[in-house]
Design a protein around this motif. Structure first.
Motif, PDB file in Angstrom:
ATOM      1  N   UNK A   3       0.889  -1.149   0.000  1.00 45.25           N
ATOM      2  CA  UNK A   3       0.000   0.000   0.000  1.00 45.25           C
ATOM      3  C   UNK A   3       0.935   1.208   0.000  1.00 45.25           C
ATOM      4  N   UNK A   4       1.174   1.744  -1.172  1.00 46.99           N
ATOM      5  CA  UNK A   4       2.188   2.775  -1.355  1.00 46.99           C
ATOM      6  C   UNK A   4       1.874   4.019  -0.537  1.00 46.99           C
ATOM      7  N   UNK A   5       0.620   4.387  -0.437  1.00 43.45           N
ATOM      8  CA  UNK A   5       0.261   5.574   0.336  1.00 43.45           C
ATOM      9  C   UNK A   5       0.682   5.409   1.791  1.00 43.45           C
ATOM     10  N   UNK A   6       0.391   4.256   2.368  1.00 40.49           N
ATOM     11  CA  UNK A   6       0.783   4.011   3.756  1.00 40.49           C
ATOM     12  C   UNK A   6       2.300   4.040   3.899  1.00 40.49           C
ATOM     13  N   UNK A   7       2.980   3.405   2.971  1.00 40.11           N
ATOM     14  CA  UNK A   7       4.434   3.325   3.031  1.00 40.11           C
ATOM     15  C   UNK A   7       5.068   4.713   2.918  1.00 40.11           C
ATOM     16  N   UNK A  18       6.418  -0.573  13.344  1.00 42.74           N
ATOM     17  CA  UNK A  18       6.058  -0.813  14.746  1.00 42.74           C
ATOM     18  C   UNK A  18       5.514   0.455  15.401  1.00 42.74           C
ATOM     19  N   UNK A  19       6.149   1.588  15.117  1.00 43.53           N
ATOM     20  CA  UNK A  19       5.689   2.855  15.699  1.00 43.53           C
ATOM     21  C   UNK A  19       4.291   3.222  15.200  1.00 43.53           C
ATOM     22  N   UNK A  20       4.062   3.028  13.907  1.00 40.49           N
ATOM     23  CA  UNK A  20       2.736   3.352  13.355  1.00 40.49           C
ATOM     24  C   UNK A  20       1.691   2.420  13.954  1.00 40.49           C
ATOM     25  N   UNK A  21       2.016   1.146  14.048  1.00 41.85           N
ATOM     26  CA  UNK A  21       1.081   0.191  14.645  1.00 41.85           C
ATOM     27  C   UNK A  21       0.722   0.624  16.064  1.00 41.85           C
ATOM     28  N   UNK A  22       1.722   1.030  16.824  1.00 38.58           N
ATOM     29  CA  UNK A  22       1.478   1.477  18.199  1.00 38.58           C
ATOM     30  C   UNK A  22       0.568   2.700  18.214  1.00 38.58           C
ATOM     31  N   UNK A  23       0.847   3.670  17.349  1.00 42.46           N
ATOM     32  CA  UNK A  23       0.019   4.879  17.274  1.00 42.46           C
ATOM     33  C   UNK A  23      -1.415   4.555  16.854  1.00 42.46           C
ATOM     34  N   UNK A  24      -1.562   3.520  15.994  1.00 41.47           N
ATOM     35  CA  UNK A  24      -2.898   3.117  15.546  1.00 41.47           C
ATOM     36  C   UNK A  24      -3.626   2.290  16.602  1.00 41.47           C
ATOM     37  N   UNK A  28       1.514  -5.038  15.772  1.00 43.14           N
ATOM     38  CA  UNK A  28       2.459  -4.811  14.679  1.00 43.14           C
ATOM     39  C   UNK A  28       2.212  -5.743  13.497  1.00 43.14           C
ATOM     40  N   UNK A  29       1.955  -7.052  13.724  1.00 43.67           N
ATOM     41  CA  UNK A  29       1.696  -7.922  12.562  1.00 43.67           C
ATOM     42  C   UNK A  29       0.475  -7.473  11.743  1.00 43.67           C
ATOM     43  N   UNK A  30      -0.527  -6.937  12.410  1.00 48.21           N
ATOM     44  CA  UNK A  30      -1.708  -6.437  11.679  1.00 48.21           C
ATOM     45  C   UNK A  30      -1.320  -5.253  10.801  1.00 48.21           C
ATOM     46  N   UNK A  31      -0.466  -4.377  11.331  1.00 49.15           N
ATOM     47  CA  UNK A  31      -0.018  -3.249  10.520  1.00 49.15           C
ATOM     48  C   UNK A  31       0.756  -3.737   9.301  1.00 49.15           C
ATOM     49  N   UNK A  32       1.659  -4.711   9.503  1.00 47.99           N
ATOM     50  CA  UNK A  32       2.412  -5.268   8.381  1.00 47.99           C
ATOM     51  C   UNK A  32       1.459  -5.773   7.312  1.00 47.99           C
ATOM     52  N   UNK A  33       0.409  -6.461   7.729  1.00 44.44           N
ATOM     53  CA  UNK A  33      -0.557  -7.006   6.771  1.00 44.44           C
ATOM     54  C   UNK A  33      -1.324  -5.903   6.058  1.00 44.44           C
ATOM     55  N   UNK A  36       1.180  -4.267   3.510  1.00 43.95           N
ATOM     56  CA  UNK A  36       1.460  -5.169   2.386  1.00 43.95           C
ATOM     57  C   UNK A  36       0.173  -5.628   1.708  1.00 43.95           C
ATOM     58  N   UNK A  37      -0.936  -5.044   2.115  1.00 44.80           N
ATOM     59  CA  UNK A  37      -2.251  -5.289   1.506  1.00 44.80           C
ATOM     60  C   UNK A  37      -2.674  -6.749   1.591  1.00 44.80           C
ATOM     61  N   UNK A  38      -2.270  -7.426   2.647  1.00 40.78           N
ATOM     62  CA  UNK A  38      -2.708  -8.803   2.838  1.00 40.78           C
ATOM     63  C   UNK A  38      -4.066  -8.857   3.512  1.00 40.78           C
ATOM     64  N   UNK A  39      -4.428  -7.779   4.182  1.00 40.12           N
ATOM     65  CA  UNK A  39      -5.779  -7.665   4.744  1.00 40.12           C
ATOM     66  C   UNK A  39      -6.380  -6.350   4.265  1.00 40.12           C
TER      67      UNK A  39
END
Length: 107
Positions: A3-7, A18-24, A28-33, A36-39
């Motif tokens: 997801x280029x916009x997120x990246x 990890x920092x973005x996942x924490x802020x959200x 962290x694994x959910x953020x990675x997904x 990477x548009x896996x979810x």
């Protein structure tokens, strides 16, 4: 597929995944997904990203939807290529049969 916009947003703000996942407030694994548009992105994910980057959430949702559309189109193209390959094989078999029939009649 990213997801280029997120990246780009994350990198422009010098944040780690990890920092973005924490802020959200997500693991962290959910953020990675997500990145990477896996979810699929939910409205809640988009709202959390809006709060972090001050970009309207619908841009994040739209970017995620576009990735899903691209995946769907890729799958359709893949299926069509496989079908075309099968049709070509059938046609080659038909041509061989016709050629052999003509040779048998000529003999």
């Amino acid at each position: 597929m990213e997801n280029v916009l997120m990246q780009v947003c994350r990198e422009m703000h010098n944040l780690t995944k990890r920092q973005v996942a924490h802020k959200m407030g997500i693991p962290t694994p959910e953020y990675y997904e997500l990145e990477t548009a896996k979810i699929s992105m939910t409205r809640e994910h988009g709202k959390a990203l809006e709060a972090i980057y001050n970009i309207k959430f619908n841009y994040f949702i739209h970017a995620s939807e576009q990735i899903e559309e691209i995946r769907t189109l890729r799958e359709i193209i893949k299926q069509q290529k496989e079908e075309l390959k099968r049709l070509n094989q059938l046609m080659e078999g038909g041509y061989e049969f016709i050629h052999q029939s003509k040779q048998a009649k000529a003999s």
